[in-house]
Design an enzyme around this catalytic site. Sequence first.
Site, PDB file in Angstrom:
ATOM      1  N   ARG A 171      47.445  44.750   9.352  1.00  0.00           N
ATOM      2  CA  ARG A 171      47.689  43.532   9.077  1.00  0.00           C
ATOM      3  C   ARG A 171      48.447  43.366   7.688  1.00  0.00           C
ATOM      4  O   ARG A 171      49.233  42.867   7.304  1.00  0.00           O
ATOM      5  CB  ARG A 171      46.529  42.522   9.070  1.00  0.00           C
ATOM      6  CG  ARG A 171      46.090  42.109  10.412  1.00  0.00           C
ATOM      7  CD  ARG A 171      44.469  41.569  10.370  1.00  0.00           C
ATOM      8  NE  ARG A 171      44.510  40.948  11.729  1.00  0.00           N
ATOM      9  CZ  ARG A 171      44.119  41.809  12.942  1.00  0.00           C
ATOM     10  NH1 ARG A 171      44.044  43.024  12.898  1.00  0.00           N
ATOM     11  NH2 ARG A 171      43.879  40.836  13.940  1.00  0.00           N
ATOM     12  N   SER A 191      43.871  38.561  21.164  1.00  0.00           N
ATOM     13  CA  SER A 191      43.978  37.758  19.885  1.00  0.00           C
ATOM     14  C   SER A 191      45.139  38.316  19.223  1.00  0.00           C
ATOM     15  O   SER A 191      45.618  37.464  18.368  1.00  0.00           O
ATOM     16  CB  SER A 191      42.522  37.850  19.273  1.00  0.00           C
ATOM     17  OG  SER A 191      42.561  39.190  18.658  1.00  0.00           O
ATOM     18  N   ASP A 249      35.068  45.436  20.567  1.00  0.00           N
ATOM     19  CA  ASP A 249      35.045  46.866  20.359  1.00  0.00           C
ATOM     20  C   ASP A 249      33.538  47.426  20.184  1.00  0.00           C
ATOM     21  O   ASP A 249      33.311  48.780  20.281  1.00  0.00           O
ATOM     22  CB  ASP A 249      35.724  47.227  19.019  1.00  0.00           C
ATOM     23  CG  ASP A 249      37.328  47.143  19.244  1.00  0.00           C
ATOM     24  OD1 ASP A 249      37.760  47.235  20.213  1.00  0.00           O
ATOM     25  OD2 ASP A 249      38.186  47.406  18.171  1.00  0.00           O
TER      26      ASP A 249
END
Length: 637
Positions: free
Chosen positions: A25, A166, A309
């Site tokens: 990100r 997402s 996860d």
Amino acid sequence: MRPITSSGPIASDVRLPGSKSITNRALVAAALAEGISRLVGPLRADDTEAMVDALQRLGVSVGWRDDDLEIEGASGRFPAGEAIIDARGSGTTARFLTAAATLASGTITIDGNSRLRRRPVGDLARALNLLGAAVEVAGHEDSFPVVVHGPALSGGAAILEAGRSSQFASAILLAAPCAETDTILELTGSIVSRPYIDQTIEVMRAFGATVEWEGPTTLAVAGGGYQAQTYQVEGDASAAVYPLVAATLCGGTVTVGPIGNDSVQADLALLPVLESMGADVERSDGRIELVGHPTRLAGVTVDLNDAPDAVLALAVAGMFAKGRTEITNVGNLRIKESDRIAALEAELGKLGADVEAGEDHLSVSGNNLRPASIDAHGDHRIAMALALAGLRIPGVEMAEPQVVAKTWPGFFEMLDDLQTPLVITIDGPGGVGKSTVSRLLAVRFGFGHLETGAMYRTATLAVLEAGLEPGDSGQVAALVEALDMDVTADSILLGSRDVIGLVRSDEVGAAVSEVSALPAVRRALVGWQRQWVAKHPEGAVVEGRDIGTIVFPDSPAKIYLTALPEIRATRRVKDMGLADEEIPRIAAELARRDHFDSTRKMSPLRPADDASLVDTSELTAMEVVDLVAQLVIRRGS
Ligand code: DC
């Protein structure tokens, strides 16, 4: 095949790799920012290298400076005119750049390996097109490759189906500050992995963007771009899960970091789950400390939609817990690097677990666990999670261990550092079957085997040969402390002489209890036993009278064997090749020695408080070995 070494209690401080989600990100935000950014402590692994290479293809100057990443931002417009990007297997790289490539000057194709080509992207492309982009999905079934014709991201309002990943919402959010106008994004469907969207928002804000939740399903992003930053990347909570579950399973203490106390990383949702299974967790100063109590491990039922996860490691923990562990609302695990629900069902099944898998849930328990060769299904998280099972089940080996490089190239080195050798202690009176069971168990597990009774017998033999009185503590101690003794699977060396044929004689048997009651003798031999175990990192089965109570009191795998006196005497008689008439004499001799051994002052024969008691009277040697193997694997839980 990589063998996984099973482990005793853990004692380790793990420096986590940088967070993959945050690194990728921050790379996108920094690449779109104005000015030169530096990421401190980023993850260096396949998925982030894929992002770095891809940004270079988009014309961004980005590279490693020692352990940091330096990025010269493109101020909202990527220079590349034409480019083909290979995102390899990285979903974040492929999805984030599908959105960000709308800010490039020309046509960008985004593709990846065969696994990526099975992961969805259509919902993202449709939402981007509502925001003025021109994104074509060129792959089969709404998947990669995609072709993006830029520059074209006007902003405005869009609806995004957010039920599959997402990453779609995160991708649009990351590009949106560089759109021509403000963006409003309405999420429909049941939103999966929402904390990952919050993670995106946090990184964007750190790079100067304005982004808000305007309602439970509405996000608003202001145009205005990003500003370059020096940005500290947290340790990866998805990676932290593995050492934390390792300590939950093996006991001991592990600390992991750096992860700030106010971190919003999604997989931290596993911490309260591990607490409810019986572990103690504390967070302070950017570290997480977990103390494991394997014997208390209890199954849980938990909705892990927010932290998919973490499901894999939790499913492995569930195999070793009392009762079932049920993990619900995790259907999107089926469209990750592998169909993770199917992969767990297959591999945990091979290890003897009872797995029930549904479209979006999984439930696990384990009653009769066994080693197996495990397949990682090409999936880094399947590999890391299954390795944890090998910490408890001796003899597990893994094909394709190298897949961990996707997010944690040093995973197996970390696991090695975490471990302590597993010592299985087998105590009990004479004739109970300790030696037979210990030898067979050591062969089954590939462990070393130490028969400490043979050491006390050898010391006694040396005392008798030297003509000393067994009770003469001063002289006996001096002799034993200086002994040069070595015990292997098929020899007992006293100096260079093999005395294995002499130590079971009646004379030695008559004197051994007295010699072994002397404190100096015990001190010398216990020290030697601990040294022997230190040379057996593969694990050890150590048998005797005080192994669980005195020699290895921290062992998590303590067994105490018992059997009826007449049965023990009969076994001894057979072992020694004597006639049945000798049974009463041998029974009396065993009773005399039992009494002496269990009433002596130092290290008396008795079960450790946390030992599992096994009565071998009615069992064959193999039945005892099977039972003890399960007790070791289950650690009494
Ligand atoms: O297991 P064995 O019968 O070979 O043991 C011989 C003696 O050695 C036993 O009577 C007590 C002593 N011993 C001991 O004191 N501590 C041990 N850990 C093992 C044996």
